[in-house]
Scaffold this active site. Sequence first.
Site, PDB file in Angstrom:
ATOM      1  N   GLY A 139       2.327  -4.683   1.505  1.00  0.00           N
ATOM      2  CA  GLY A 139       3.102  -4.368   2.760  1.00  0.00           C
ATOM      3  C   GLY A 139       3.503  -5.664   4.126  1.00  0.00           C
ATOM      4  O   GLY A 139       3.497  -5.188   4.972  1.00  0.00           O
ATOM      5  N   ASN A 142      17.337  -4.761   0.143  1.00  0.00           N
ATOM      6  CA  ASN A 142      15.420  -4.625  -0.553  1.00  0.00           C
ATOM      7  C   ASN A 142      15.391  -6.612  -0.719  1.00  0.00           C
ATOM      8  O   ASN A 142      16.969  -7.255   0.795  1.00  0.00           O
ATOM      9  CB  ASN A 142      15.948  -4.683  -2.147  1.00  0.00           C
ATOM     10  CG  ASN A 142      15.182  -5.338  -2.372  1.00  0.00           C
ATOM     11  OD1 ASN A 142      13.488  -4.732  -2.356  1.00  0.00           O
ATOM     12  ND2 ASN A 142      15.370  -5.957  -3.899  1.00  0.00           N
ATOM     13  N   HIS A 191      14.380 -10.529  -1.561  1.00  0.00           N
ATOM     14  CA  HIS A 191      13.598 -10.707  -2.557  1.00  0.00           C
ATOM     15  C   HIS A 191      13.707 -12.751  -2.654  1.00  0.00           C
ATOM     16  O   HIS A 191      14.512 -12.699  -1.738  1.00  0.00           O
ATOM     17  CB  HIS A 191      15.379 -10.557  -4.060  1.00  0.00           C
ATOM     18  CG  HIS A 191      14.938 -11.758  -4.904  1.00  0.00           C
ATOM     19  ND1 HIS A 191      14.280 -10.994  -6.111  1.00  0.00           N
ATOM     20  CD2 HIS A 191      15.136 -12.601  -5.380  1.00  0.00           C
ATOM     21  CE1 HIS A 191      13.839 -12.280  -7.333  1.00  0.00           C
ATOM     22  NE2 HIS A 191      14.710 -12.393  -7.048  1.00  0.00           N
ATOM     23  N   ARG A 244      11.954   9.416 -14.969  1.00  0.00           N
ATOM     24  CA  ARG A 244      11.610   8.952 -13.963  1.00  0.00           C
ATOM     25  C   ARG A 244      12.932  10.365 -12.430  1.00  0.00           C
ATOM     26  O   ARG A 244      13.079  10.428 -11.389  1.00  0.00           O
ATOM     27  CB  ARG A 244      13.588   8.166 -14.184  1.00  0.00           C
ATOM     28  CG  ARG A 244      12.625   6.326 -13.211  1.00  0.00           C
ATOM     29  CD  ARG A 244      13.582   5.480 -14.755  1.00  0.00           C
ATOM     30  NE  ARG A 244      12.701   4.745 -15.009  1.00  0.00           N
ATOM     31  CZ  ARG A 244      11.845   3.411 -14.467  1.00  0.00           C
ATOM     32  NH1 ARG A 244      11.718   3.202 -12.908  1.00  0.00           N
ATOM     33  NH2 ARG A 244      11.065   2.392 -15.208  1.00  0.00           N
ATOM     34  N   ASN A 266       6.117  -7.647   4.271  1.00  0.00           N
ATOM     35  CA  ASN A 266       7.252  -7.365   5.467  1.00  0.00           C
ATOM     36  C   ASN A 266       6.817  -5.745   6.110  1.00  0.00           C
ATOM     37  O   ASN A 266       8.086  -6.342   6.897  1.00  0.00           O
ATOM     38  CB  ASN A 266       8.274  -7.456   3.923  1.00  0.00           C
ATOM     39  CG  ASN A 266       8.688  -9.022   3.943  1.00  0.00           C
ATOM     40  OD1 ASN A 266       9.344  -9.719   3.818  1.00  0.00           O
ATOM     41  ND2 ASN A 266       7.878  -9.394   2.116  1.00  0.00           N
ATOM     42  N   GLU A 301      11.140 -14.736   5.130  1.00  0.00           N
ATOM     43  CA  GLU A 301      11.474 -13.546   4.573  1.00  0.00           C
ATOM     44  C   GLU A 301      10.962 -12.661   5.839  1.00  0.00           C
ATOM     45  O   GLU A 301      11.176 -11.485   5.925  1.00  0.00           O
ATOM     46  CB  GLU A 301      10.449 -12.736   3.138  1.00  0.00           C
ATOM     47  CG  GLU A 301      10.137 -12.868   2.081  1.00  0.00           C
ATOM     48  CD  GLU A 301       9.360 -12.388   1.194  1.00  0.00           C
ATOM     49  OE1 GLU A 301       9.515 -11.519   0.659  1.00  0.00           O
ATOM     50  OE2 GLU A 301       9.584 -13.543   0.229  1.00  0.00           O
ATOM     51  N   ASP A 318      18.219  -6.858  -8.080  1.00  0.00           N
ATOM     52  CA  ASP A 318      18.180  -8.172  -7.616  1.00  0.00           C
ATOM     53  C   ASP A 318      19.884  -8.216  -7.551  1.00  0.00           C
ATOM     54  O   ASP A 318      20.463  -9.662  -7.333  1.00  0.00           O
ATOM     55  CB  ASP A 318      17.290  -8.987  -8.067  1.00  0.00           C
ATOM     56  CG  ASP A 318      16.187  -8.514  -8.355  1.00  0.00           C
ATOM     57  OD1 ASP A 318      15.044  -8.035  -7.434  1.00  0.00           O
ATOM     58  OD2 ASP A 318      15.639  -9.097  -9.252  1.00  0.00           O
ATOM     59  N   MET A 352       7.614  -1.630  -6.308  1.00  0.00           N
ATOM     60  CA  MET A 352       7.999  -2.193  -7.876  1.00  0.00           C
ATOM     61  C   MET A 352       8.408  -0.735  -8.478  1.00  0.00           C
ATOM     62  O   MET A 352       8.064  -1.504 -10.010  1.00  0.00           O
ATOM     63  CB  MET A 352       6.257  -2.908  -8.254  1.00  0.00           C
ATOM     64  CG  MET A 352       6.457  -4.660  -7.464  1.00  0.00           C
ATOM     65  SD  MET A 352       7.279  -5.152  -7.238  1.00  0.00           S
ATOM     66  CE  MET A 352       6.981  -6.022  -8.710  1.00  0.00           C
ATOM     67  N   ARG A 353       9.532  -0.020  -8.524  1.00  0.00           N
ATOM     68  CA  ARG A 353       9.795   0.642  -9.452  1.00  0.00           C
ATOM     69  C   ARG A 353      11.569   0.340  -9.419  1.00  0.00           C
ATOM     70  O   ARG A 353      12.084   0.490  -8.461  1.00  0.00           O
ATOM     71  CB  ARG A 353       9.490   1.943  -9.183  1.00  0.00           C
ATOM     72  CG  ARG A 353       7.705   2.243  -8.702  1.00  0.00           C
ATOM     73  CD  ARG A 353       7.172   2.417 -10.261  1.00  0.00           C
ATOM     74  NE  ARG A 353       7.924   3.044 -11.213  1.00  0.00           N
ATOM     75  CZ  ARG A 353       6.923   2.600 -12.191  1.00  0.00           C
ATOM     76  NH1 ARG A 353       6.368   1.808 -12.491  1.00  0.00           N
ATOM     77  NH2 ARG A 353       7.540   3.752 -13.070  1.00  0.00           N
TER      78      ARG A 353
END
Length: 219
Positions: free
Chosen positions: A14, A110, A112, A68, A16, A177, A148, A93-94
């Site tokens: 964490g 998001n 990347h 899901r 970011n 970032e 992405d 990461m899902r």
Amino acid sequence: MQRRRVAVLISGRGSNMAALIEATKDRDFPAEIVLVLSNRPDAGGLATAQANNIATAVVDHKTYGKDRAAFEQALQAELVKHRIELICLAGFMRLLTPWFVGQWRERMLNIHPALLPSFKGLDTHQRALDTGVKLHGATVHFVVPEMDSGPIIAQGAVAVRDDDTEATLAARVIAVEHRIYPLALRLVAAGRVRVENGRCRIDGSNGPDAAFIAPTLRL
Ligand code: GRF
């Protein structure tokens, strides 16, 4: 000023998230982090959030097995409970289904670790080194169902050095970032980002005049 209520979704350390928390401590920032949500009970970032008096929640994907839809319904319930307006994915990461993404269209960001559309997916720094690009960096974008992808809000570039390793390159990219994520959230929360034909238009911004060229030569 009504500050936008933001949830940060994490799976790991964490950093970011921490950068977003720091930036939003400024009372003039148009958003506040009101929830940090992890899909892993052991995510290091949860302790950082708690130390900053931010509500945390865990929706452990393992509890839901292959279901899901049920996992995402549980995520959505937490977000609704905290009256969330914007989501920042920060090392979450899902993969998210089109249903969930559709609930948060142009309200979910998001980050990347590459200059999209180059190097989607994992291991971006090693792939940048293997490819031999001279510029690498990071991208903040709106989330769309394809991984992405999605309209780009902000990017930051670093030069790749001949002596870089994956670790040294990653260290310079993560520093970028931590600058571009607060910038992107500020722009979105202030209503300064319009999506037109899949591209973000930023009100009141100019691209910097400077070109960023690598390599530079020692004379
Ligand atoms: C970052 O490199 C981010 O770009 C990627 O996952 C990593 C998360 O790192 N999506 P942290 O948890 O924010 O430190």
